[in-house]
Design a protein around this motif. Structure first.
Motif, mmCIF file in Angstrom:
data_model
loop_
_atom_site.group_PDB
_atom_site.id
_atom_site.type_symbol
_atom_site.label_atom_id
_atom_site.label_comp_id
_atom_site.label_asym_id
_atom_site.label_seq_id
_atom_site.Cartn_x
_atom_site.Cartn_y
_atom_site.Cartn_z
ATOM 1 N N THR A 1 5.821 -11.334 -3.409
ATOM 2 C CA THR A 1 4.686 -10.548 -4.135
ATOM 3 C C THR A 1 3.900 -10.385 -2.538
ATOM 4 O OG1 THR A 1 3.067 -12.221 -4.659
ATOM 5 C CG2 THR A 1 4.111 -10.979 -7.079
ATOM 6 N N GLY A 2 3.068 -9.488 -1.929
ATOM 7 C CA GLY A 2 2.412 -9.610 -0.612
ATOM 8 C C GLY A 2 1.525 -8.670 -0.282
ATOM 9 N N THR A 3 1.211 -8.474 1.036
ATOM 10 C CA THR A 3 0.723 -6.963 1.331
ATOM 11 C C THR A 3 1.759 -6.155 2.415
ATOM 12 O OG1 THR A 3 -1.192 -6.408 2.707
ATOM 13 C CG2 THR A 3 0.078 -8.372 3.609
ATOM 14 N N GLU B 1 3.516 -1.890 -7.130
ATOM 15 C CA GLU B 1 2.808 -1.449 -7.680
ATOM 16 C C GLU B 1 1.657 -0.576 -7.728
ATOM 17 O OE1 GLU B 1 3.945 -1.349 -3.090
ATOM 18 O OE2 GLU B 1 4.276 -3.230 -4.881
ATOM 19 N N ARG C 1 2.529 -5.916 -4.816
ATOM 20 C CA ARG C 1 1.799 -6.899 -4.251
ATOM 21 C C ARG C 1 0.673 -7.542 -5.375
ATOM 22 N NH1 ARG C 1 -0.639 -1.011 -0.974
ATOM 23 N NH2 ARG C 1 1.290 -0.163 0.914
ATOM 24 N N ARG C 2 1.314 -7.391 -6.085
ATOM 25 C CA ARG C 2 0.142 -8.174 -7.307
ATOM 26 C C ARG C 2 1.628 -8.768 -8.671
ATOM 27 N NH1 ARG C 2 -1.975 -5.818 -11.964
ATOM 28 N NH2 ARG C 2 -2.138 -2.999 -11.413
ATOM 29 N N ARG D 1 -5.218 -8.931 5.760
ATOM 30 C CA ARG D 1 -4.206 -8.779 7.030
ATOM 31 C C ARG D 1 -4.050 -7.960 6.187
ATOM 32 N NH1 ARG D 1 -3.066 -14.570 5.112
ATOM 33 N NH2 ARG D 1 -2.458 -15.779 6.821
ATOM 34 N N ARG D 2 -4.470 -6.849 5.725
ATOM 35 C CA ARG D 2 -4.519 -5.455 5.202
ATOM 36 C C ARG D 2 -4.972 -4.402 5.771
ATOM 37 N NH1 ARG D 2 -7.969 -6.811 1.519
ATOM 38 N NH2 ARG D 2 -10.817 -6.138 1.028
#
Length: 664
Positions: free
Chosen positions: A52-54, A131, A158-159, A261-262
């Protein structure tokens, strides 16, 4: 790969050889040794791991690196399922089927087919871009893992998926140095990408502080670093760092720490947007209506218009490639183009702000409707393999066009016509299940055009018949015939009669099949129709004659078909004619060798076109002519779930064995 393109996402891999195959790495993974080791460790311990991550943090890049390094562990292979452009929930399961190259064409739910196929396989499935349909991906993962003990899934999103037993690896930005004189992973990535853009670039004492400051201001976000590196073509690293700082202060109201960060990635993409000319920005927005790859011809049709003259399109695309907004891939058929998902999303936002999304999506739909129509016409000719490859390349965009066509309440007939026009692909290229999905959806829409509905009905009847769903096939064909006769649509009526003959043949009612094929051919002659359908009608009649013992009449019919096929370059119908000729040669006493030569010639054509129906029927007959063929036949027929239920077959392996098997 276009020189200087961003390389920390899907673009860091060369194009794949086919659906589901992992792309070959073309650069070195930078600064992710610890994360890669952690991911590999989790894959050892857990059956479901989600990275997961931006956006832009490198989830896809890391997952594919881990998957590439794991291929020797899974005897069933490693397969990639790209979900970032899937928006239709039922297409999630179908995307997995496509990636696995599963050839089951029954009317069973795709998830049941998947679970059965994976039940006894040791395989790693990479679900990339979950996502957008998290609930659907989660449900799929949970069921497949429950029913396939040898399966492991590596997902990105993203999650988390939220499935019991899931191991989540949060991926953060690249490491940043705690002191200006120390090199960090972020600096190493920026430097490598900078050298790809400007080969003479190096981190020196003079620019070290600026490089470090830039990497910190970009939070070590890989895609942001790569987009910033592209700017070295036109400005110094010091100037880039200064411009980025100015932009952040504007976005965050002077408080850099308040910028999430997004927003960092959005800021860098936005800066690239600001550096584009108005024409380039406009094209960027309009290109966002494409799914996956596209070519220049499509761009010229879809995107030309107010503010973007036709004669400026190609140069503007080239300018966007130079700025790494658009990525150019070289392929055997010519250049293809695409955008990374964060970049495409940014353009889509601008297109929405311009109020032009509806118009551009309509133009996109119209282009791919035209493509499908021209491919349908070209199918009757020497370029069938090229037609199949063209539809393969543009399948994502054709799906998007189908989706839009079926969303529109005002013109449902366009979706119906498009789904029907792709009959040759659904039937001749191994896509029965997907074709059934779109045809069912299209025909559930009320209203529309009588001609478009009639076409979708006879194609649905054809597809359902090959799936073994006789009830649905007869219902669709009866409705088509009634509609066609009520509206005077002689062609649709002929097709309905013809495909009802197919239902009778597959139901073993050979006399009825012969009667219907003969009636359809008479109708075709009345209206002057000549295409692959007419030739297959003759082949169907020939097979019915052969099954009733009239081998001489069957051969005469098929020799007529062969002559027409050779004249027009048609190969698909020829392959079926060769099947009947092979059957007649075998039953007529010509010997196994003569029959095998005919069947192998047809089998090679079916294999080239990826036609599993043709491959399986040829394999079944060949099985009786080769020393080890009975086992191959037993495995072959189940891949047409609708004709004979059961397990699945690797058709490539079966065809290879059949073509090289000795003749008795």
């Amino acid at each position: 790969m276009q020189h200087g393109a961003p390389l920390d996402g899907p673009s860091s891999f060369a194009p794949r050889s086919g659906p589901g195959g992992l792309p070959a790495e073309v650069d070195r993974l930078v600064g992710r040794d610890a994360e890669l080791a952690a991911l590999r460790g989790r894959l050892e311990r857990s059956r479901l791991v989600t990275v997961t991550g931006t956006g832009g943090v490198g989830k896809t890049r890391l997952a594919l690196a881990a998957a590439n390094g794991s291929q020797d562990r899974f005897c069933g292979g490693v397969r990639l399922v790209e979900l970032s452009m899937v928006r239709d929930a039922p297409m999630v399961d179908r995307a997995v089927l496509e990636a696995l190259a599963v050839t089951d064409h029954s009317a069973r739910p795709p998830r049941s087919v998947l679970a059965e196929y994976l039940a006894d396989r040791e395989l790693l499935l990479v679900l990339d871009g979950c996502e957008y349909l998290v609930a659907e991906c989660a449900a799929l993962a949970a069921e497949l893992l429950r029913r396939a003990p040898g399966l492991r899934i590596l997902a990105t999103g993203r999650r988390p998926l939220g499935v019991p037993g899931e191991s989540v690896l949060p991926l953060g930005p690249l490491e940043l140095a705690d002191r200006p004189d120390r090199e960090s992973a972020a600096v190493r990535l920026f430097t490598e990408r900078a050298v790809a853009v400007v080969p003479s670039f190096a981190v020196t004492e003079a620019n070290r502080a600026a490089v470090g400051a830039l990497c910190r201001r970009l939070d070590g976000l890989p895609l942001a670093l790569e987009l910033a590196a592209v700017r070295l073509r036109t400005m110094s690293v010091e100037r880039i760092a200064e411009r980025i700082t100015d932009r952040f202060q504007l976005l965050a109201g002077g408080d850099r720490a308040a910028l999430p960060r997004r927003q960092t990635l959005r800021a860098v993409i936005g800066w690239s947007h600001e550096l584009c000319t108005p024409t380039q920005r406009l094209l960027w927005a309009r290109l966002s209506v494409f799914a996956g790859e596209f070519d220049l011809d499509a761009v010229e049709y879809v995107c030309t218009g107010s503010g973007l003259p036709a004669d400026e399109v190609r140069d503007t695309v080239a300018a966007l490639v130079a700025q790494s907004v658009v990525i150019r891939d070289e392929a055997a058929e010519g250049a293809r183009y695409r955008m990374l998902e964060p970049v495409r999303e940014y353009g889509a936002g601008w297109l929405e702000a311009l109020g032009d999304t509806e118009r551009l999506r309509r133009r996109h739909r119209d282009w791919y409707l035209g493509l499908a129509t021209s491919c349908e016409l070209d199918w009757f000719g020497p370029g069938q393999a090229e037609v199949a490859a063209r539809v393969d390349r543009d399948l994502r965009n054709l799906r998007l066009a189908l989706e839009f066509g079926l969303e529109r309440a005002s013109d449902p007939h366009i979706g119906q016509y498009l789904a029907g026009s792709l009959w040759f692909y659904w039937v001749g290229c191994g896509r029965l299940s997907e074709g059934r999905h779109w045809l069912d959806r299209a025909l559930r829409r009320p209203g529309g055009n009588d001609g478009a509905r009639a076409k979708a009905l006879w194609v649905l009847g054809y597809v359902a018949a090959l799936q073994g769903d006789t009830v649905a096939a007869v219902a669709a064909l009866d409705e088509c015939r009634a509609l066609a006769e009520r509206t005077g649509n002689a062609a649709a009526a002929a097709y309905a009669v013809h495909r009802t003959g197919c239902v009778a043949l597959l139901s073993h009612d050979v006399p009825r099949a012969a009667e219907l094929f003969g009636a359809a051919l008479a109708r075709y002659r009345e209206i002057g129709e000549l295409n692959s359908h007419v030739l297959l009608g003759q082949v169907g009649l020939a097979l019915a004659m052969a099954l009733r013992g009239d081998l001489e009449g069957a051969v005469a019919q098929c020799e007529q078909v062969r002559a027409v096929c050779l004249r027009y370059g048609e190969r698909w119908a020829l392959a079926y004619a060769l099947y009947v000729l092979g059957y007649a040669a075998w039953r007529g006493g010509a010997g196994a060798r003569a029959a095998r030569e005919l069947l192998c010639e047809g089998l090679a054509i079916h294999h080239a076109l990826r036609d599993p129906v043709g491959m399986v029927v040829a394999l079944e007959l060949l099985a009786q002519l080769t020393d080890d063929g009975q086992g191959a036949a037993a495995r072959a027929w189940p891949s047409l779930g609708g004709l004979r239920g059961g397990a699945h077959l690797d058709l490539d392996t079966a065809v290879s064995r059949a073509l090289s098997a000795p003749t008795r």
